[in-house]
Design a protein around this motif. Structure first.
Motif, mmCIF file in Angstrom:
data_model
loop_
_atom_site.group_PDB
_atom_site.id
_atom_site.type_symbol
_atom_site.label_atom_id
_atom_site.label_comp_id
_atom_site.label_asym_id
_atom_site.label_seq_id
_atom_site.Cartn_x
_atom_site.Cartn_y
_atom_site.Cartn_z
ATOM 1 N N THR A 1 -4.539 -7.548 5.870
ATOM 2 C CA THR A 1 -4.037 -6.171 5.919
ATOM 3 C C THR A 1 -2.594 -6.155 6.410
ATOM 4 O OG1 THR A 1 -4.979 -5.894 8.105
ATOM 5 C CG2 THR A 1 -6.265 -5.061 6.270
ATOM 6 N N ILE B 1 -0.485 -6.910 3.531
ATOM 7 C CA ILE B 1 -0.328 -5.747 2.653
ATOM 8 C C ILE B 1 0.824 -4.887 3.169
ATOM 9 C CG2 ILE B 1 -1.454 -3.651 1.807
ATOM 10 C CD1 ILE B 1 -4.106 -5.166 1.961
ATOM 11 N N PHE B 2 0.878 -4.719 4.485
ATOM 12 C CA PHE B 2 1.946 -3.900 5.062
ATOM 13 C C PHE B 2 3.328 -4.473 4.699
ATOM 14 C CE2 PHE B 2 4.684 -2.824 8.803
ATOM 15 C CZ PHE B 2 4.848 -1.494 8.480
ATOM 16 N N VAL C 1 4.038 -3.956 1.030
ATOM 17 C CA VAL C 1 4.358 -2.565 0.714
ATOM 18 C C VAL C 1 5.788 -2.245 1.123
ATOM 19 C CG1 VAL C 1 3.821 -0.171 1.292
ATOM 20 C CG2 VAL C 1 1.985 -1.754 0.777
ATOM 21 N N ILE C 2 6.177 -2.690 2.304
ATOM 22 C CA ILE C 2 7.543 -2.431 2.759
ATOM 23 C C ILE C 2 8.557 -2.985 1.759
ATOM 24 C CG2 ILE C 2 9.272 -3.235 4.407
ATOM 25 C CD1 ILE C 2 7.470 -2.729 6.613
ATOM 26 N N MET D 1 8.187 -3.621 -1.310
ATOM 27 C CA MET D 1 8.187 -2.990 -2.629
ATOM 28 C C MET D 1 9.232 -1.882 -2.678
ATOM 29 S SD MET D 1 4.210 -2.423 -3.519
ATOM 30 C CE MET D 1 4.660 -0.955 -4.439
ATOM 31 N N HIS D 2 9.583 -1.359 -1.494
ATOM 32 C CA HIS D 2 10.466 -0.200 -1.453
ATOM 33 C C HIS D 2 11.852 -0.513 -0.921
ATOM 34 C CE1 HIS D 2 7.199 2.546 -2.483
ATOM 35 N NE2 HIS D 2 6.449 1.769 -1.738
ATOM 36 N N THR D 3 12.059 -1.734 -0.444
ATOM 37 C CA THR D 3 13.382 -2.075 0.070
ATOM 38 C C THR D 3 13.633 -3.562 -0.137
ATOM 39 O OG1 THR D 3 14.815 -2.065 1.997
ATOM 40 C CG2 THR D 3 12.485 -2.426 2.414
ATOM 41 N N LEU E 1 14.893 -5.724 5.446
ATOM 42 C CA LEU E 1 14.546 -4.946 6.627
ATOM 43 C C LEU E 1 15.500 -5.394 7.728
ATOM 44 C CD1 LEU E 1 12.466 -2.917 7.725
ATOM 45 C CD2 LEU E 1 11.109 -4.848 8.477
ATOM 46 N N GLY E 2 16.511 -4.573 7.972
ATOM 47 C CA GLY E 2 17.500 -4.922 8.991
ATOM 48 C C GLY E 2 18.188 -6.237 8.698
ATOM 49 N N TYR F 1 4.646 -5.428 16.930
ATOM 50 C CA TYR F 1 6.021 -5.032 16.664
ATOM 51 C C TYR F 1 7.016 -6.151 16.946
ATOM 52 C CZ TYR F 1 3.812 -0.489 16.588
ATOM 53 O OH TYR F 1 2.986 0.556 16.307
ATOM 54 N N ILE G 1 16.388 -3.683 14.485
ATOM 55 C CA ILE G 1 16.326 -2.365 13.834
ATOM 56 C C ILE G 1 15.955 -1.276 14.836
ATOM 57 C CG2 ILE G 1 15.727 -3.293 11.564
ATOM 58 C CD1 ILE G 1 12.852 -2.457 12.056
ATOM 59 N N VAL H 1 8.617 2.975 17.471
ATOM 60 C CA VAL H 1 8.774 1.749 16.695
ATOM 61 C C VAL H 1 8.614 2.043 15.205
ATOM 62 C CG1 VAL H 1 7.722 -0.452 16.187
ATOM 63 C CG2 VAL H 1 8.121 0.198 18.541
ATOM 64 N N PHE I 1 11.729 3.858 13.840
ATOM 65 C CA PHE I 1 12.892 3.011 13.563
ATOM 66 C C PHE I 1 12.633 2.063 12.397
ATOM 67 C CE2 PHE I 1 13.857 4.243 17.978
ATOM 68 C CZ PHE I 1 15.093 4.811 17.728
ATOM 69 N N ALA J 1 14.915 1.955 9.006
ATOM 70 C CA ALA J 1 15.499 0.744 8.422
ATOM 71 C C ALA J 1 15.091 0.596 6.957
ATOM 72 C CB ALA J 1 15.083 -0.476 9.220
ATOM 73 N N ILE J 2 13.844 0.965 6.636
ATOM 74 C CA ILE J 2 13.382 0.844 5.259
ATOM 75 C C ILE J 2 14.112 1.840 4.362
ATOM 76 C CG2 ILE J 2 11.388 1.105 3.730
ATOM 77 C CD1 ILE J 2 9.683 0.223 6.187
ATOM 78 N N LEU K 1 11.135 8.350 -0.397
ATOM 79 C CA LEU K 1 10.293 7.163 -0.546
ATOM 80 C C LEU K 1 8.870 7.656 -0.733
ATOM 81 C CD1 LEU K 1 11.479 4.292 -0.217
ATOM 82 C CD2 LEU K 1 10.464 4.233 2.034
ATOM 83 N N VAL L 1 -9.039 -2.314 12.005
ATOM 84 C CA VAL L 1 -7.856 -2.656 11.234
ATOM 85 C C VAL L 1 -7.829 -1.891 9.918
ATOM 86 C CG1 VAL L 1 -6.760 -4.535 10.006
ATOM 87 C CG2 VAL L 1 -7.677 -4.924 12.269
ATOM 88 N N LEU M 1 -4.996 0.899 8.695
ATOM 89 C CA LEU M 1 -4.141 0.659 7.525
ATOM 90 C C LEU M 1 -4.470 1.611 6.376
ATOM 91 C CD1 LEU M 1 -1.875 -1.164 6.367
ATOM 92 C CD2 LEU M 1 -3.682 -2.465 5.276
ATOM 93 N N VAL N 1 1.044 2.997 6.901
ATOM 94 C CA VAL N 1 1.828 3.234 5.679
ATOM 95 C C VAL N 1 1.196 4.417 4.952
ATOM 96 C CG1 VAL N 1 2.679 2.236 3.539
ATOM 97 C CG2 VAL N 1 2.131 0.741 5.437
ATOM 98 N N LEU O 1 2.746 5.212 -0.757
ATOM 99 C CA LEU O 1 3.673 4.082 -0.862
ATOM 100 C C LEU O 1 3.002 2.795 -1.297
ATOM 101 C CD1 LEU O 1 5.440 5.949 1.251
ATOM 102 C CD2 LEU O 1 6.636 3.806 1.469
ATOM 103 N N PRO P 1 1.038 0.107 -3.691
ATOM 104 C CA PRO P 1 1.113 -0.097 -5.138
ATOM 105 C C PRO P 1 0.040 0.727 -5.850
ATOM 106 C CG PRO P 1 0.386 -2.090 -3.991
ATOM 107 C CD PRO P 1 0.863 -1.136 -2.957
#
Lengths: 261, 264
Positions: free
Chosen positions: A38, A41-42, A45-46, A48-50, A53-54, A188, A195, B36, B39, B43-44, B51, B182, B186, B192, B196, B198
């Motif tokens: 999982t 996946i995060f 996904v991030i 996919m859009h950018t 990252l920083g 984190y 960032i 967190v 931010f 950044a994204i 988005l 988890v 998610l 997310v 966003l 897929p």
């Protein structure tokens, strides 16, 4: 030697209990792997859009995650104190532990060893190898020794933080609800801390130094020069936080009076 | 009879009140989570405007509202139920003249009310002061949000009850509980937003109950979903509430037949 012998006895004991609950063993292994999936996946996904990252690209972030999994697996195997307050204080098992000769914290850790977590560490190594190859990272003579030292330091940081937090249950009679909340925060430290704003950076670096179990040490292998100083500092932070954890634990045990029952 | 159930809400609320000091740290930690995530999303976004259908401002609000909703609906019913099962005390609870699952839900509600007052409201105030959160102004949106929040609680607690009762079938369900935690974080859209993901994954998530916990109410509150869409969201929540009753009733009956106490 005495402690190694104890570790061996406890592991044998662990195997016996585990073989009683065979199905559960596999459920736990699979759930660990799904947990890691999982998080992937995060990251997917991030990205996919950018693009970055920083200033860190996908392979780099995946590599950091791979590194993060290694000490985390070792830590979860040997240091597992989730139910400490309920099990040892509320139910009074601490009294039993204290009457035995080995150090009380050592016994508690042994009673809760969780070897399946180590599978996560192996997968972390595989991920580092794959994303490292994608990035064309060189394999230097110091790679393996540095990996060992940084992993042990990161485990020391985890152990220090969680021991200190768990020892709070000696001071307050409430079942502490802080540990589960920390669970999110430790993740984190895997993302480029630059960032975040200053306050969060300071928090993740110096107060609850989860950046030292992910991004800083991984930066050494990624040859990110801006974080090299921080990466080299990891063992120091590990030593400091482990000391804080052990001191607050020992001090707390001295205050412990037993909960009756 | 119903009065007895309400007492479970009250008693749990008062029990939580005794441990309220824990929740001051909770406010800090939830605010940190929002920070967190805020931010990270900044950044994204980089210089980008939108988005997955969220503007940058909407995303800030979404993050804040989602975490604060979690501050309310989150509970440990799964852990409580499985420890009742493992130490065998569930046998006593089964012969008492009440419905065990309903009692657990009531206790969860008592805890939820406590978390609403001590964690969600103060945390929301701190988050509004620190981050550019834009809250809706019309009272209807607030009323709608409170109703949806209640359903978030119901659905999340139902999933917890199902996870907890699974301890009847895998004797030690620690792994199942970890997995649930988890997956809910998610797939509910807390970390997310579902739009966003897929395409194939978001269409899978659209037919699962998790989106009804965080993503759908969050979309309404940020103003992404308006008008008739709000009723659709509510409809989906009610639908999942009813559907999830089926496995609970089934598990409860199967469990009463399967009960064996391991020592104790």
């Amino acid at each position: 030697m005495y402690h190694l012998g104890l570790l061996w006895e406890y592991l044998k004991n662990y195997m016996k209990t585990r073989l009683t609950y065979r199905a559960d063993f596999w459920v736990e292994v699979i759930s660990d792997l799904l947990f890691q999936a999982t998080n992937f996946i995060f990251i997917m996904v991030i990205f996919m859009h950018t693009e970055s990252l920083g200033g860190w690209n996908q392979n780099e972030v995946v590599f950091v995650y791979g590194f993060f999994m290694v000490p985390y697996g070792v830590f979860s195997c040997f240091v597992n104190m989730w139910n400490f307050s309920e099990r040892y204080i509320v139910k009074g098992e601490m009294d039993r532990v204290l009457t035995r000769p080995a150090h009380n914290l050592f016994q508690i850790l042994l009673e809760n060893v969780d070897p399946p977590s180590l599978i996560g560490s192996f997968i972390g190594l595989v991920i580092m190898a794959i994303s490292g190859a994608n990035l064309g990272l060189p394999f230097e003579w110091w790679t393996i020794p540095a990996l060992l030292v940084l992993t042990l330091s990161a485990v020391a940081i985890y152990t220090g933080i969680y021991t200190a937090l768990t020892s709070l249950s000696f001071y307050s009679d409430a079942p502490t609800g802080i540990l589960p909340l920390m669970y999110n925060i430790q993740n984190y430290g895997r993302y480029p801390v630059t960032i975040y704003n200053r306050a969060i950076q300071v928090l993740l670096t110096w107060i609850i130094p989860f950046a030292f179990v992910g991004i800083y040490p991984a930066a050494l292998f990624l040859q990110r020069d801006e974080m090299r100083g921080m990466a080299i500092l990891t063992p120091v932070v590990g030593a400091v936080f482990l000391t804080i954890g052990l001191l607050s634990w020992n001090y707390g045990v001295r205050r412990y009076k037993g909960a009756g029952s | 009879m119903l009065g007895a159930y309400f007492d479970f809400i009250r008693i749990r609320f008062l029990t939580m009140l005794a441990y309220r000091v824990n929740y001051y740290s909770g406010i800090l930690i939830y605010t940190l989570n929002i920070g967190v995530n805020y931010f990270t999303w900044k950044a994204i976004y980089g210089g980008g405007e939108s988005l997955g259908g969220f503007t940058s401002a909407q995303m800030t609000t979404y993050v804040a509202v989602s975490w604060m909703a979690r501050a309310f609906y989150f509970n440990n019913l799964d852990r409580e139920i499985s420890s009742d099962i493992r130490d065998g005390s569930i046998a006593i609870q089964f012969i008492r003249p009440y419905n065990y699952v309903l009692v657990k839900m009531m206790q969860g509600l008592g805890e939820g009310l406590f978390r609403f007052l001590m964690l969600m409201i103060p945390g929301m105030i701190v988050a509004i002061l620190l981050f550019p959160v834009q809250l809706p102004t019309e009272p209807a949106a607030w009323a709608g949000f409170l109703v949806m929040l209640f359903f978030s609680f119901l659905i999340s607690s139902q999933i917890n009850v199902i996870t907890g009762l699974s301890a009847f079938f895998v004797e030690n369900n620690e792994g199942v509980m970890r997995m649930k935690r988890v997956i809910v974080d998610l797939f509910s859209g807390l970390i997310v937003p579902i739009s966003l993901f897929p395409g194939w994954l978001s269409s899978v998530l659209n037919v699962l109950p998790f989106q009804a916990i965080t993503y759908l109410p969050g979309s309404v509150f940020t103003g992404r979903v308006q008008g008739v869409g709000i009723w659709n969201v509510l409809g989906i929540q009610v639908f999942w509430f009813l559907v999830l009753l089926i496995p609970i009733v089934w598990l409860y009956h199967a469990a009463r037949k399967r009960l064996f106490v391991q020592g104790g």
